[in-house]
Design a protein around this motif. Sequence first.
Motif, PDB file in Angstrom:
ATOM      1  N   LYS A 578     -55.308  35.378 -58.913  1.00  0.00           N
ATOM      2  CA  LYS A 578     -55.929  35.267 -60.227  1.00  0.00           C
ATOM      3  C   LYS A 578     -55.158  36.029 -61.307  1.00  0.00           C
ATOM      4  O   LYS A 578     -55.561  36.032 -62.472  1.00  0.00           O
ATOM      5  N   VAL A 579     -54.079  36.702 -60.920  1.00  0.00           N
ATOM      6  CA  VAL A 579     -53.273  37.450 -61.895  1.00  0.00           C
ATOM      7  C   VAL A 579     -52.468  36.462 -62.738  1.00  0.00           C
ATOM      8  O   VAL A 579     -51.815  35.552 -62.210  1.00  0.00           O
ATOM      9  N   SER A 580     -52.549  36.612 -64.037  1.00  0.00           N
ATOM     10  CA  SER A 580     -51.837  35.701 -64.957  1.00  0.00           C
ATOM     11  C   SER A 580     -50.488  36.239 -65.395  1.00  0.00           C
ATOM     12  O   SER A 580     -49.530  35.490 -65.583  1.00  0.00           O
ATOM     13  N   SER A 618     -55.339  39.155 -66.078  1.00  0.00           N
ATOM     14  CA  SER A 618     -55.859  37.923 -65.483  1.00  0.00           C
ATOM     15  C   SER A 618     -56.597  37.152 -66.560  1.00  0.00           C
ATOM     16  O   SER A 618     -56.961  37.718 -67.618  1.00  0.00           O
ATOM     17  N   GLU A 634     -56.406  36.236 -71.959  1.00  0.00           N
ATOM     18  CA  GLU A 634     -56.223  37.164 -70.845  1.00  0.00           C
ATOM     19  C   GLU A 634     -56.974  38.459 -71.101  1.00  0.00           C
ATOM     20  O   GLU A 634     -57.315  38.802 -72.250  1.00  0.00           O
TER      21      GLU A 634
END
Length: 717
Positions: A578-580, A618, A634
């Motif tokens: 889920k890390v952007s 995220s 984010e």
Amino acid sequence: MDQADIPALLSRLASDEDAARKMAVFKLQSSINDPAFADVFISSGGLIILRRLIMGTGGNTLAYSLQSLTRLLEVDMGWDIFEGPTAGDLVERVVELIVTNPLVNILRGAMSILVALVSHSQSTPRGQNRIPGTFGFRALKPAVAVYPQFFDLVIQQLQSADHALCANALMLINALIRDAVSADPAAANGKASTAGEEWPKFIKRLQDLGLIKAVYNLMQSSALQDLAHPLLEFQSLTKLLLRKWREVHVDLERPEHRRALKGLHLASAPSRDHANGVEKSEDGQSVGRKGSKKHNPEKWRRLGFETESPAAEFQEAGFLGMMDLTDFVRKNEDGFQKLLLEQSSRPMAQRCPVARASLAVTLILYDQFECDKTEMEDLRGYQLSDGKQQDKLYRPLLLQWSRLHTAALASFFRLWKATGAEQSDFDKAAELVRILVDQVIGHAGRMKDVVEVEEDLAEYDCGRLRDLQMDLLELSFEDNWGQHLYQVRDDLRQESLSFVKEQRIRCLLRGAWFSKPAPRKESQGNSHPNNRRNTNGTLWRYVKLSHNRRYLHYADFALRTAQEPGLDSLNEKIDLSKVSSVVSNVSVANEDARSESSKSQGAVNTNSKSTTKITIFSFTSPEEAAKPGGDGKEQPVLTLYPLNHSVASEWLDGLLMLLDQKPITAESNKLVSLVGDYGLKIRLLNVRMEAAYSGPPAGAGVVPSREGLDDDYWYEV
């Protein structure tokens, strides 16, 4: 001036009044360079009157007359004035003016006429019945015999403050040298001249009068624009002379060549090493009996020749190589004898072959100055280049050939000793000297004095020279194998990235401590990054990657424990899927400079607030994550404060590579390059020389014959 006015003009030129003659010849000089006007002037008998003015007048009238004849010759007309029975008197008069007249305007005109007279011998003759000696160097010989100080005075004019006169004097010298060399047909073929080699004697005479020093000073002066063409022509003629000397084969049947070799032998003081017939073998042991007068079996090898037939070893360098060697010995006789004694005390394999080294230096200088380059190429380079590039075309150091040869040869001996070279390494030592000459002489500017060049050659660091050689070898290898190396480097870079990625991720698997400012001091700490905190004001955060590399576990602690916490004690975690993005203020450009100090400070000053921050983001919702181009909104989910830049590099690039992005810090990129370079070197070490150059092994690629076989065969599974 109209052609119809020519009869009146001729009448005034023949007048007994000096004022009328002066005005008439003044008008003549501005009109005579028109071929149509000149043709009518000559056909009307104007040459006879013009000759009379040159022979009998003085002052401005004489100066205008000389200028008129010069402009007439420039349009390739009026040569008949030098082809009559009184032509010798006219040439002698012009030579006399150069020797005796102090007026600059008269000297300029007189020299211009002689330049045209000498140069005309190299052009195509207009008539078939031309008398030999009418033009060229030989046309001046009777007059120079009357005025033997002529050449000395011409060379003195090279120091004149009048640039036009200086240019004319240099053009006259150039014309004389070119004609002297081209007039000797044997010189053009590199053979002995039956005429006694007049051109070398003439060149030496000019050099003894200080020609080289005068032109060298001109090349380093500020008068280049006014003297550009004659200076470049003299430089090209110098190359031509060096080329002619190299083309002369050393022949022991010629007395001067025998004398030169004999002088080398006598200058080596052979009686010192072989007194009373005591000889030395290759291992340095004395053999023979005292008092014997046997011929020394190493007469020439002890001087550095490969065999006892030295003439054959001058084949590549020609007589130019012999001149350089004899000049070095003549000017450094004591040093030459000491050098030979020093070499004789060493084993044969470790002796530096002096003669071979001298010949090698001659060829190195010959290539450095591009002596095979034609004059037209030099002039074309001048015309096509701008001011800064034109300055590089002048090579005044070429005129200091002898001094450069001596200095480069001394550097050869120095490098031989410093590198511990043996005779099997001769080519390698010569290549080092070639690189040294290119670095010092090739990069020397026009204004650099020869003394500075000699000092640079004597003091150049051997280690730096070796590094330059390795760089040049790498460039050479790139040129020859670049296509294959690029492919190999691309493959190795991918392997290096994979290696560094694994190393960085293992750092994350191992876990690390990060500082965490207390909430009540955070705002103050941001505005005062250099403030120190006590232990009660600082929290610690420990972060570790899970074994399956899917989650980032972390927890905050009041104290940093000696034993690192396990995953079960880290109660917070982040799903990496889920890390952007990962954002940091780690300095990419200056990280290397800062990391050195931060490494030493990290263990000692652990309680100080870190200015380096890594923030993990995220998306705020699945809808934001679904937006194209990653433009969704984010939010930060975790902030890390690494203790030093090494930890920052490891974790920032490790997190990025977990997200399939490239590393951005200098430390990681340096590691990628280092691993790739080592990989390339290891692969090259596995390449054998015979595999690269000897071709495929015997029988490779040959299709086996089926002769004697039938169709009775099977496959065994």
